[in-house]
Each structure stands twice: as C-alpha cells, then as structure tokens.
Design an enzyme around this catalytic site. Structure first.
Site, short mmCIF file in Angstrom:
data_model
loop_
_atom_site.label_atom_id
_atom_site.label_comp_id
_atom_site.label_asym_id
_atom_site.label_seq_id
_atom_site.Cartn_x
_atom_site.Cartn_y
_atom_site.Cartn_z
N GLY A 25 0.83 -1.19 0.00
CA GLY A 25 0.00 0.00 0.00
C GLY A 25 0.87 1.24 0.00
O GLY A 25 2.08 1.17 0.27
N GLN A 75 2.88 9.88 2.05
CA GLN A 75 4.25 9.35 1.95
C GLN A 75 5.02 9.92 0.76
O GLN A 75 6.24 9.85 0.74
CB GLN A 75 4.22 7.82 1.84
N CYS A 109 6.72 -0.52 6.96
CA CYS A 109 6.30 0.70 6.27
C CYS A 109 7.41 1.15 5.34
O CYS A 109 8.58 1.15 5.71
CB CYS A 109 6.00 1.80 7.29
N LEU A 110 7.02 1.55 4.13
CA LEU A 110 8.01 2.01 3.15
C LEU A 110 8.71 3.29 3.64
O LEU A 110 9.81 3.59 3.20
CB LEU A 110 7.35 2.27 1.79
N HIS A 158 -3.54 1.03 8.26
CA HIS A 158 -2.19 1.60 8.23
C HIS A 158 -2.15 2.82 7.30
O HIS A 158 -1.60 3.87 7.66
CB HIS A 158 -1.22 0.49 7.77
N GLU A 159 -2.77 2.69 6.11
CA GLU A 159 -2.75 3.80 5.14
C GLU A 159 -3.62 4.96 5.61
O GLU A 159 -3.26 6.13 5.42
CB GLU A 159 -3.23 3.33 3.77
N HIS A 191 -1.71 7.05 7.89
CA HIS A 191 -0.79 7.97 7.19
C HIS A 191 -1.52 9.26 6.82
O HIS A 191 -0.98 10.36 6.99
CB HIS A 191 -0.25 7.34 5.91
O1 GNR Z 1 4.42 -2.63 2.12
C1 GNR Z 1 3.87 -2.55 3.22
N1 GNR Z 1 3.66 -3.67 3.93
C2 GNR Z 1 2.91 -3.74 5.08
C3 GNR Z 1 2.99 -4.89 5.84
C4 GNR Z 1 2.26 -5.01 6.97
C5 GNR Z 1 1.44 -3.98 7.36
C6 GNR Z 1 1.34 -2.84 6.64
C7 GNR Z 1 2.08 -2.71 5.48
S1 GNR Z 1 1.94 -1.27 4.54
C8 GNR Z 1 3.50 -1.23 3.76
C9 GNR Z 1 3.55 -0.14 2.73
C10 GNR Z 1 3.40 1.20 3.40
O2 GNR Z 1 4.25 1.71 4.07
N2 GNR Z 1 2.26 1.77 3.30
O3 GNR Z 1 2.02 2.92 3.93
NI NI Z 2 3.32 2.94 5.64
#
Ligand code: GNR
Ligand code: NI
Length: 170
Positions: free
Chosen positions: A46, A51, A92-93, A134-135, A138
């Site tokens: 995601g 980001q 998270c990226l 999670h998104e 953000h």
């Molecule tokens: O790539 C991603 N993997 C992930 C793994 C477990 C829980 C959430 C994520 S999101 C993350 C990509 C990202 O940072 N999205 O904001």
């Molecule tokens: Ni993230």
C-alpha cells in the site's frame, strides 16, 4: 508515469493531515498512476499520498500475491470496524527495515471513490484490513511506529537518522 520520492521517518512532513480530494480529475488520476508505479516498484502492499508529500486523501494498495489487483481509495472512510482486534507484524516504506506488532481491527468496511470517481464499499480482512488502517493512519499524519513504546520509537528514530547520514556520505 513517474516514480515518486517516498518520505522517510522521522520526516516531519509525514505528520501532515491530508485534506479531502475535491474532484477526481486528471491531476488526481496522474497522482494515482504515479503512486501505483511507486508502490509496485518499492514492492509495497500500500501507499498513502502523505508518503509522497501530497497531502490529499488518496491511497493505493494491492495485497494480492500476483500484484495484479490495484485498489484506489480516494476520500476513504471507515464505515464499520469489527469489535474483534488482531495483532500483526507491520512494516512501512517510510520506515525501511523496521517491523513490529500493531493491534488493529480484525475486519473493516471502507467507503471510498475509485479512480473513476465512483463511490464504492469494500470489506477487508487479513492483510487488506491491516493495510487500509495503516494507510488511513498515514492520511491522518500517523506512522505505525507511534503505536510502539517511546523507547522503541527513539531507537528507530536514531537508526533512521544514522542510515540517512550514511546514505548521504555514500
Ligand atoms: O508494504 C507494506 N507492507 C505492510 C505490511 C504489513 C502492514 C502494513 C504494510 S503497509 C507497507 C507499505 C506502506 O508503508 N504503506 O504505507
Ligand atoms: Ni506505511
């Protein structure tokens, strides 16, 4: 299409609260396409517009193994959240190489507009439920490490700053 730069924690811009998108126009479709390319290139499940330093309510995701099912969420809202909670390992990226456990709703229903500007609803469980929450965090300026202890967060901050200094020197 273009690859976008992904902000790294502890960049203060990651704490900006995103504004609603006023219209799904060419500019938003371009942003969505660039975000999808950036997410696939980085092998993420995601990506939130926050980001890539765009502070509007746009999310892209793809939780399939085959990486062939892009989902676009514009102005997403959670309309249902399960009482049941579930702990899972997140990454998270924007916080590369850091993984830790976070508790989230086990299932959620999200309402959003797609790339075509049409509203739709989607029920999520498993990784998709984790990813949507999670998104959406953000978009509210929240990074998953903020659920961890202050001690862990400080260690992560130090590690990230050290890493970016090393990258600058290289
Ligand atoms: O790539 C991603 N993997 C992930 C793994 C477990 C829980 C959430 C994520 S999101 C993350 C990509 C990202 O940072 N999205 O904001
Ligand atoms: Ni993230």
């Amino acid at each position: 299409m273009a690859l976008l730069n992904i902000l790294r924690y502890p960049d203060p811009r990651l704490h900006t609260v995103a504004k609603p998108v006023e219209a799904v126009d060419d500019r938003i479709r371009q942003l969505v396409d660039d975000m999808l390319q950036t997410m696939y290139d980085a092998e993420g499940v995601g990506l939130a517009a926050t980001q890539v330093d765009v502070h509007e309510r746009v999310i892209v995701m793809d939780t399939t193994e085959q990486r062939d099912h892009p989902i676009v969420l514009v102005n997403p809202e959670l309309v249902e959240k399960s009482a049941e909670m579930k702990v899972s390992e997140e990454g998270c990226l924007s916080v590369p190489q850091v993984y830790d456990k976070v508790e989230r709703h086990a299932r959620v229903k999200v309402r959003a507009m797609g790339r075509d500007g049409e509203w739709f609803e989607m029920e999520c469980e498993g990784l998709a439920a984790v990813c949507v929450q999670h998104e959406m965090d953000h978009l509210m300026g929240r990074v998953f490490v903020e659920y961890l202890s202050l001690l862990k967060r400080d260690r992560i901050k130090t590690k990230m700053l050290k890493k970016s200094r090393e990258e600058q020197r290289a």
